[in-house]
Each structure stands twice: as structure tokens, then as C-alpha cells.
Design an enzyme around this catalytic site. Structure first.
Site, PDB file in Angstrom:
ATOM      1  N   ASP A 366      40.347  41.575  47.408  1.00  0.00           N
ATOM      2  CA  ASP A 366      39.061  40.402  46.645  1.00  0.00           C
ATOM      3  C   ASP A 366      38.320  40.744  45.929  1.00  0.00           C
ATOM      4  O   ASP A 366      37.784  42.185  45.351  1.00  0.00           O
ATOM      5  CB  ASP A 366      39.041  39.798  48.329  1.00  0.00           C
ATOM      6  CG  ASP A 366      38.464  38.187  48.389  1.00  0.00           C
ATOM      7  OD1 ASP A 366      37.329  38.054  47.701  1.00  0.00           O
ATOM      8  OD2 ASP A 366      38.730  37.668  49.255  1.00  0.00           O
ATOM      9  N   ARG A 443      24.788  30.582  43.029  1.00  0.00           N
ATOM     10  CA  ARG A 443      25.331  32.472  43.430  1.00  0.00           C
ATOM     11  C   ARG A 443      24.964  33.116  42.199  1.00  0.00           C
ATOM     12  O   ARG A 443      25.659  33.513  42.049  1.00  0.00           O
ATOM     13  CB  ARG A 443      27.113  32.100  43.962  1.00  0.00           C
ATOM     14  CG  ARG A 443      27.099  33.479  44.973  1.00  0.00           C
ATOM     15  CD  ARG A 443      29.137  33.522  45.024  1.00  0.00           C
ATOM     16  NE  ARG A 443      29.399  34.941  46.040  1.00  0.00           N
ATOM     17  CZ  ARG A 443      30.249  34.755  45.980  1.00  0.00           C
ATOM     18  NH1 ARG A 443      31.246  35.224  45.460  1.00  0.00           N
ATOM     19  NH2 ARG A 443      30.411  35.693  47.143  1.00  0.00           N
ATOM     20  N   LYS A 476      43.986  35.640  44.092  1.00  0.00           N
ATOM     21  CA  LYS A 476      43.681  33.832  45.049  1.00  0.00           C
ATOM     22  C   LYS A 476      42.682  33.848  43.766  1.00  0.00           C
ATOM     23  O   LYS A 476      42.036  35.143  42.949  1.00  0.00           O
ATOM     24  CB  LYS A 476      43.041  35.457  45.897  1.00  0.00           C
ATOM     25  CG  LYS A 476      41.540  34.471  46.650  1.00  0.00           C
ATOM     26  CD  LYS A 476      41.535  34.779  47.348  1.00  0.00           C
ATOM     27  CE  LYS A 476      40.085  33.934  48.558  1.00  0.00           C
ATOM     28  NZ  LYS A 476      39.192  35.046  49.716  1.00  0.00           N
ATOM     29  N   ASP A 478      39.433  31.906  42.733  1.00  0.00           N
ATOM     30  CA  ASP A 478      38.269  31.518  43.193  1.00  0.00           C
ATOM     31  C   ASP A 478      37.903  30.519  42.486  1.00  0.00           C
ATOM     32  O   ASP A 478      37.792  30.712  40.963  1.00  0.00           O
ATOM     33  CB  ASP A 478      37.455  32.549  43.637  1.00  0.00           C
ATOM     34  CG  ASP A 478      36.542  32.140  44.930  1.00  0.00           C
ATOM     35  OD1 ASP A 478      36.250  31.135  45.748  1.00  0.00           O
ATOM     36  OD2 ASP A 478      36.580  33.196  45.307  1.00  0.00           O
ATOM     37  N   ASN A 480      32.970  29.158  42.701  1.00  0.00           N
ATOM     38  CA  ASN A 480      31.922  29.291  43.470  1.00  0.00           C
ATOM     39  C   ASN A 480      30.628  28.968  43.567  1.00  0.00           C
ATOM     40  O   ASN A 480      29.736  29.340  43.957  1.00  0.00           O
ATOM     41  CB  ASN A 480      31.613  31.047  43.938  1.00  0.00           C
ATOM     42  CG  ASN A 480      33.196  31.531  45.415  1.00  0.00           C
ATOM     43  OD1 ASN A 480      33.131  31.128  46.070  1.00  0.00           O
ATOM     44  ND2 ASN A 480      33.789  32.610  44.758  1.00  0.00           N
ATOM     45  N   SER A 525      37.978  28.388  46.388  1.00  0.00           N
ATOM     46  CA  SER A 525      36.430  27.567  45.554  1.00  0.00           C
ATOM     47  C   SER A 525      35.810  27.287  46.804  1.00  0.00           C
ATOM     48  O   SER A 525      34.847  26.368  47.904  1.00  0.00           O
ATOM     49  CB  SER A 525      36.672  26.200  45.377  1.00  0.00           C
ATOM     50  OG  SER A 525      35.474  25.741  45.086  1.00  0.00           O
ATOM     51  N   ASP A 532      42.668  19.827  46.998  1.00  0.00           N
ATOM     52  CA  ASP A 532      44.194  19.270  46.481  1.00  0.00           C
ATOM     53  C   ASP A 532      45.097  18.865  45.514  1.00  0.00           C
ATOM     54  O   ASP A 532      45.787  19.462  45.409  1.00  0.00           O
ATOM     55  CB  ASP A 532      42.210  18.567  44.929  1.00  0.00           C
ATOM     56  CG  ASP A 532      41.638  19.168  43.956  1.00  0.00           C
ATOM     57  OD1 ASP A 532      43.535  19.133  43.217  1.00  0.00           O
ATOM     58  OD2 ASP A 532      41.119  19.663  43.739  1.00  0.00           O
ATOM     59  N   GLU A 612      44.362  45.464  70.832  1.00  0.00           N
ATOM     60  CA  GLU A 612      43.867  44.900  69.663  1.00  0.00           C
ATOM     61  C   GLU A 612      44.727  44.745  68.999  1.00  0.00           C
ATOM     62  O   GLU A 612      45.280  43.628  68.313  1.00  0.00           O
ATOM     63  CB  GLU A 612      42.655  44.815  69.157  1.00  0.00           C
ATOM     64  CG  GLU A 612      41.276  44.251  69.706  1.00  0.00           C
ATOM     65  CD  GLU A 612      39.580  44.178  69.832  1.00  0.00           C
ATOM     66  OE1 GLU A 612      39.659  42.982  69.577  1.00  0.00           O
ATOM     67  OE2 GLU A 612      39.132  45.052  69.496  1.00  0.00           O
TER      68      GLU A 612
HETATM   69  C1  GLA Z   1      35.086  32.968  47.327  1.00  0.00           C
HETATM   70  C2  GLA Z   1      35.484  33.142  48.318  1.00  0.00           C
HETATM   71  C3  GLA Z   1      35.518  34.062  49.839  1.00  0.00           C
HETATM   72  C4  GLA Z   1      35.861  35.436  48.862  1.00  0.00           C
HETATM   73  C5  GLA Z   1      34.621  35.089  48.032  1.00  0.00           C
HETATM   74  C6  GLA Z   1      34.614  37.042  46.813  1.00  0.00           C
HETATM   75  O1  GLA Z   1      33.436  32.906  49.283  1.00  0.00           O
HETATM   76  O2  GLA Z   1      35.948  31.580  49.988  1.00  0.00           O
HETATM   77  O3  GLA Z   1      37.028  33.798  50.921  1.00  0.00           O
HETATM   78  O4  GLA Z   1      36.857  35.810  48.224  1.00  0.00           O
HETATM   79  O5  GLA Z   1      33.658  34.134  47.508  1.00  0.00           O
HETATM   80  O6  GLA Z   1      33.175  36.737  46.742  1.00  0.00           O
END
Ligand code: GLA
Length: 726
Positions: A366, A443, A476, A478, A480, A525, A532, A612
Site C-alpha cells: 500500500d 490530507r 489499488k 486511490d 483521498n 477513495s 459508483d 489465530e
Molecule cells: C486511503 C485508503 C486506505 C489506504 C490509505 C493509504 O485512506 O482508503 O486503504 O490505502 O489511503 O494512504
């Protein structure tokens, strides 16, 4: 034939398996809406009534007939300036700020196949699956020509709508408002169902009676937003999951939108969906054409469950595309809640090691791997690998992850820029900011101006460089923050920027999916802020919420299910107490809840006990067994997590033989009455065996009387039962 044209080419009937939609160009060439609902044959023109009403405006062609007023008649595409004082679907401006247009019938075409839209996502269909009806309207003063597009998926009871506006005058005109779909009802009482929310708590279910006022939802954030999903339903006051009438509109667009419903002075309801009008004023030069995004509509006479099943299937098979559309998605381990941005290459490899050991399929790296990015104040825009932080090349990391038998995924946020980045230092004007004002931060980041092609091209190239290092199996995508200060340094007109921005986004996504056809792209996002149908055309799954708490997720996923299939709902198991709200839940409950989405984990397994880890290993294996059923089965909401003692939902395979029942207990009390969960969608007359206990139940009793739940002990216990038809 889905589309029928009668009465000399003036009566248009669209039929799907169970529904009928009808409209007519009347004697003045006004396109009146006659009917939408349960399937029926014949002309519904008899529904129109005419009366001389006080203060009702009459179009000039009606002469002395004061009973003809567009303020009262149901219309297909009401225009601003015709005497209809309700909310218009189209408002044009020209000359010295003159407002007015009056669109009259000018012709039609019926075509095989489903229409597509230039630069915009749209429902698609295979050959023989769909028809398109185009109705052309022309302004009485020669300003513009409008093409109303109707697409039909008869099997799914889906009708889509979109609108093209062409400037046929010799001067510039401006589109001030355009709704892609307008639906007028001559009578009836309805409830409006909408899905409101916020970051970490998206798509809450809300149902309110339609009253004598306009109730509006929408987004002025430049994206579809966490705050309202671009989807709404009108349901009869008595409509339930399993019975009653309901209508839906769903926008195939990822930018600002507006949806409304309201009753007029004569108790007639108007429902609309289209582009957000604020900060929108689109200039059209002579000959230019504007394309309004698509709205997916559906009607069910069998309640909300059937409506959702049709919408889910439409999204799954006619919006989502690509190699991953029908495929079960890899079970992933995401680094975000495990490390946030505080990691090095060894940490990521250790995570991969754990993922492989626990039977997962993919490791996702990520945020934090690029530029100077150790927190969220810097680095966005600098899409080069931070090799110092990773302790080597991305290529090497990918190599080792692949060596462990895992796929490799990467996080990106292409539309953003930090002021503390090389890109910003080089191109400050690429960020959206209003001249003479300080940019608004979100942010600590600014939005790149994706309405500019050179900006899109540059980011595309720099991200591709990373993606070309080695096989990257997943990204992924994103996003933000919201767009607050709308300004593009190069736009010919600021009124077009937000729409052009979305065209830039779609262009990027289209190029990305064509260049990497095997790569799975997950939208995101801040969780589900851009969940959507527009995004789903490019990204067949979307991270549903940054909130991974299983109990909040029950509500979020419940709301989402009204319009979207489980196959596109990004859902992961995270630690307990949950990192967003501190709630403690059993691992089993987290597993069952996340299993009803694309499934994965968002934690560091090294910090878990051996017990776990064992449970996770079993969970992953279980999920793989039922993945196909969840991905391709029919989804049934059995209870509402907003007001029940237990949240229950179910998947049933297409042929009805395989059933997965999921229940999460929401309340505990001493000496509690028994909760019975009534199943749905089973084959009547058949019997079903609980795979684990071996016990056999009659299908009709399971659906009528239900299944008694064991008395819960402890908070938020969960249960998953797989039944097979005997
Ligand atoms: C957003 C995404 C999270 C993660 C952060 C990384 O908030 O929804 O899942 O990827 O950004 O900054």
C-alpha cells in the site's frame, strides 16, 4: 423486440421481461411520458388528463386551449422555459444570458445493440442482447438538437438513458443543467430510498416518504462521494424486500451528481438524476456535441430484493469488464493496517512470507513506497520507487514475492500531488488552485488538474514506468480528498473543468486497462468515496470503506448491496480491537463479514497468536470453497442490520442448489427469545442439507418459518451455514 414504435412513429414502447416503458410525441411534438412499471400491452395514453388549471402556463401552439399545460403533463425531458415550473431536465443559456429552450420531436431510430458513449463508461451488451432507441428533439428556435438515448437489457429489466446535446445554432450556447434521466409519475405515493454517509461509514440506508417538496441528494465534491451514493430508489410505501413496486436510478459517473424526487402541486412525483449543476456551465460551440453520463434504471414489482438482483447482475455482467470480471479474485494481504507507511523491504517480504503460509494469493504494498513518503505530507506526484526505503529495486521485491507463489499488488494515487514533491516544485500550475488564492488542502494534498491532457499523459507515463519494472498483478487506485477549488490554468472555460476532469480520469483508466489487460485494478477513495458504476467499468472491485470493523461493515455492505454485487465489494479482515472504532469482535465474525466481499486481510499476522493464525488458515480455505458462490450467486438481504437483532444475508447459486447463509448476532440479552431467520430464493418443494450437521430441512419451511438460531453467548457471534439441495 424490446422497442416497439407505433402510431406513425410517435408512440414508443420499451418492453423488458417484466416491465414496460412508454412515451409519445403528442400533437404538438412534445414528448410525453406515459407509463413505466409492470409489463403491459397497449397504449397508456388514457392516463393523461387535461383541465384548465389556475396559473398553468400554456404553450403557444395550444392556441386558446387552456387545458394543455406542461406544468401538469408528465414529460420525458422537461425543458426550462416551456411553462413547466417544476425542475427541468435541460436548461440552456445563449445570447445575453437568455435562458430557454423548447424541444420538440424531430425523429427517431431503433438499432440493434446497446449504444456506447464517447469518453464515458456505459452499460454494454453482447450481440443480440440489447436494442437502442434514439429519439431526436429539436429546439423550436433552432438552438440545439437533443438525442435521447435508451438502451434495453430485456432479461434484466434494465433500461438505460443518456442524452446528447448538439449546438445547431451559429453561436456559442451553454448547458446550465442537464439531467440524464427524468421520470414523471401521474399519481401514486412513494418512499425515497437513498444511501448517505461519511468517511468510514458509507451508504447508510435511509427511507423517507416523498412529500410536497423536492428532496435532493448529490455531490459537489467533484467525485460521487462518501456522503451520498449516486443511486436512489422510489418504492411504494408498502414495498418490502420480497413484495411491492420499486424504481431505481443509478448514475454511471464518478464525478459530482444530483438526484431528486418530489411531489408537485397535483401530487405527481418527478424523479431525476444527472450532473451536479453547481460549478457546471458547459460551453458548446456551433456543431459541438455534449454527452451526458448514463443512468441505469430498473423497475421491480417483486420488491427490493429482485430490484437489487437485477442491478447487481447488470453491474457484474454489463458494466464491469476485462479478464477479472467473472473470475474469483485473489485473497490478498494488504500492508496498510499492518505497517501504514512505516516499513522497509524486509517487512514487506516478511508479510509476503506470512501471506503464503496462510494460504493467501497476493501481497499488496500500500501507500509509502514511492518518492519521499513516510507520512501523508509529501511525495504524491513523484512516482518513482524509493529504493532506499525498500532496500532494493521494486523489481527485486516483486521477484521475491512471486517466488513465494504470490501475486504482487501496488497502491497508487495518480490524481494527487503534495506541495512537498518534486512534481509540484516543477509544475505548481498542474495543481488545482484558484489564482490569487491559496490552494485548499485535504490530507495535506492538492488535486492534479486531470482536465489537462498533458497532466494525465505525464502521470500515466511515470506510473507505467513503475508498472513495467516487472509483472504487477494488481493496483489499488486511490483518491483521498474532494475537489474544493475548481480552476484549470489552461481551460477555455472554467464551467467545463469538473466534467473534463472526469473525462481525463476515464481516459487514464481506459489506457491503463488496455495496456495491462491481465492486471486487476481495485478502485478506492478513502475507502468507498467513489463507489459508483462509472468506476466499476474500469475497476471491477472497489475498497468499500476504510472502516474494517465487522459490525459497521454489516451496515455499509448492506447499503452497498442495493445497487452493487458482492464481487465488487472490497472487504478485509483486520485486527480487534478495530483500528477505526475500537470495537472488539470475534475473528470468525470478521471473517464471515469480509467473505461477502472480495476478501483479504489488512493486518500483520506476525502479531497474532498461533491459534489465530490457524483460524485464518481455515478461513482462507473456507473462503476459497465458497468464493464462486459469493462471486456469481444471487444475493439476498434477509434482515436489516439497522433494526434487527441479527444481520442475516444469503447467497444462492444460479441453479438454486447451493446456499450460503450468513448471520451475525447484533444484540445479547439474558434468557432471550429465539430468533428465526427466514431464507429466500430456495427451490420450492425441494429439501436442503446443512453440510456441517447433515440435517435436512424442507425449503418451504426454511423460507416460511425460518431457521432457529442458537442462543448467542458473547457479543457479535456469527454463523455461516452452507446448504446443498438434496
Ligand atoms: C486511503 C485508503 C486506505 C489506504 C490509505 C493509504 O485512506 O482508503 O486503504 O490505502 O489511503 O494512504
Amino acid at each position: 423486440m424490446a422497442v416497439q414504435v407505433q402510431e406513425n412513429g410517435r408512440l414508443f414502447t420499451i418492453s423488458t421481461k417484466n416491465t414496460t416503458y412508454q412515451m409519445k410525441a403528442d400533437r404538438y411534438g412534445v414528448l410525453l411520458h406515459l407509463y413505466y412499471g409492470r409489463r403491459c400491452e397497449g397504449s397508456m395514453e388514457y392516463l393523461l388528463t387535461y383541465a384548465d388549471r389556475g396559473y398553468a402556463a400554456n404553450i403557444n401552439d395550444a392556441g386558446s386551449d387552456r387545458t394543455y399545460s406542461l406544468d401538469v403533463l408528465p414529460q420525458e425531458f422537461p425543458c426550462d422555459g416551456t411553462g413547466d415550473m417544476r425542475s427541468p431536465a435541460l436548461s440552456l443559456e445563449y445570447g445575453n444570458r437568455i435562458r430557454g429552450c423548447d424541444m420538440r420531436f424531430a425523429g427517431y431510430t431503433v438499432r440493434e445493440g446497446k449504444y456506447g458513449l464517447k469518453g464515458l463508461p456505459a452499460v454494454y451488451a453482447e450481440e443480440g442482447e440489447s436494442q437502442t432507441l434514439e429519439i431526436v428533439l429539436r429546439d423550436t428556435a433552432g438552438l440545439a438538437e437533443v438525442t435521447l438515448l435508451y438502451g434495453v437489457l430485456p432479461e434484466l429489466d434494465i433500461i438505460t438513458r443518456s442524452v446528447l446535446v448538439r449546438n445547431i445554432s451559429e453561436n456559442e450556447i451553454r448547458i446550465e443543467k442537464i439531467m440524464s434521466a427524468n421520470l414523471d409519475f401521474v399519481g401514486g405515493r412513494y418512499d425515497l430510498i437513498t444511501f448517505y454517509g461519511r468517511h468510514c461509514m458509507e451508504r447508510n440506508f435511509q427511507r423517507t416518504p416523498v412529500a410536497h417538496m423536492e428532496q435532493c441528494i448529490g455531490s459537489r465534491r467533484g467525485t460521487s462521494s462518501h456522503q451520498f451514493n449516486p443511486m436512489m430508489i422510489l418504492a411504494g410505501p408498502d414495498t418490502t424486500e420480497t413484495a411491492g413496486s420499486c424504481y431505481s436510478m443509478q448514475f454511471v459517473y464518478s464525478g459530482g451528481f444530483s438526484g431528486s424526487a418530489g411531489m408537485d402541486q397535483y401530487d405527481q412525483t418527478r424523479m431525476q438524476m444527472g450532473l451536479m449543476t453547481e460549478k457546471f456551465s458547459y460551453p458548446l460551440m456551433p456543431g459541438e456535441v455534449f454527452t451526458a453520463p448514463e443512468v441505469i434504471m430498473s423497475y421491480s414489482a417483486q420488491g427490493l430484493g429482485t430490484l437489487s438482483n437485477n442491478l447487481q447482475e447488470c453491474i457484474r455482467k454489463h458494466v464491469c469488464r476485462g479478464k477479472w470480471r467473472d473470475k474469483v479474485r485473489p485473497v490478498l494481504l494488504n500492508s496498510w493496517e499492518a505497517y501504514y507507511m512505516d516499513f522497509d523491504g524486509a517487512d514487506i517480504l516478511a508479510l509476503a512470507e506470512q501471506a503464503a503460509e496462510l494460504g493467501m494469493d497476493m501481497l499488496v504494498l500500500d501507500d509509502g513506497w514511492f518518492g519521499k513518503r513516510d507520512d501523508d505530507t509529501s511525495g504524491l506526484g513523484d512516482w518513482y520507487v524509493n529504493e532506499e526505503k525498500l532496500g532494493g529495486k521494486m523489481k527485486e521485491l516483486i521477484y521475491w514475492v512471486h517466488r513465494k507463489g504470490l501475486k504482487f499488488g501496488l497502491w497508487i494515487e495518480p490524481e494527487m500531488i503534495n506541495e512537498d514533491s518534486d512534481l509540484y516544485r516543477e509544475h505548481p500550475d498542474w495543481a488545482m488552485a484558484i489564482p490569487g488564492r491559496k490552494p485548499v488542502r485535504g490530507r495535506m494534498q492538492l488535486v492534479l488538474d486531470f482536465s489537462r491532457k498533458e497532466v494525465v499523459d505525464y502521470v500515466f507515463e511515470s506510473i507505467c514506468k513503475v508498472l513495467d519494472e516487472d509483472t504487477i498483478d494488481y493496483v489499488k487506485w486511490d483518491y483521498n480528498r474532494s475537489i474544493a477549488d475548481v480552476y484549470s490554468h489552461t481551460a477555455s472555460d472554467q464551467g467545463r473543468v469538473l466534467y473534463d476532469y472526469i473525462l481525463g480520469l476515464y481516459d487514464f483508466l481506459e489506457r491503463l486497462s488496455q495496456r495491462y489487460p491481465d492486471m486487476l485494478i481495485e478502485g478506492c477513495s478513502g475507502g468507498g468515496g467513489r463507489f459508483d458504476a462509472g468506476m466499476l467499468y474500469y475497476t471491477p472491485q472497489i475498497w468499500c470503506s476504510d472502516n474494517t470493523d465487522a459490525i459497521d461493515r454489516l451496515r455499509i455492505q448492506y447499503g452497498t448491496s442495493f445497487g452493487y454485487p458482492a464481487s465488487c465489494v472490497g472487504a478485509h479482515v483486520s485486527v480487534s480491537p478495530n483500528e477505526q472504532n475500537g470495537r472488539v469482535t470475534p475473528l470468525k465474525t470478521r471473517g464471515i463479514t469480509a467473505m461477502s466481499g472480495t476478501f483479504g486481510y489488512e493486518l500483520n499476522p506476525e502479531k497474532l497468536s498461533a491459534e489465530e493464525k490457524n483460524e485464518i488458515r481455515t478461513q482462507v480455505a473456507r473462503r476459497k470453497e465458497v468464493a464462486e458462490l459469493i462471486h456469481n450467486g444471487k444475493y439476498y438481504r434477509l434482515t436489516s442490520p439497522f433494526d434487527g437483532e441479527a444481520a442475516a444475508w444469503e447467497f444462492v447459486s444460479e441453479d438454486g442448489t447451493d446456499v450460503l447463509l450468513n448471520v451475525v448476532n447484533l444484540e445479547i440479552h439474558g434468557n432471550r427469545p429465539v430468533t428465526y431467520i427466514r431464507l429466500q430464493g430456495l427451490s420450492s418443494g425441494a429439501a436442503y442439507r446443512d453440510e456441517e450437521s447433515g440435517r435436512v430441512y424442507p425449503a418451504d419451511a426454511l423460507m416460511e418459518a425460518g431457521l432457529p438460531m442458537p442462543a448467542p453467548f458473547g457479543e457479535y457471534g456469527a454463523l455461516q451455514i452452507r446448504f446443498k439441495m438434496v
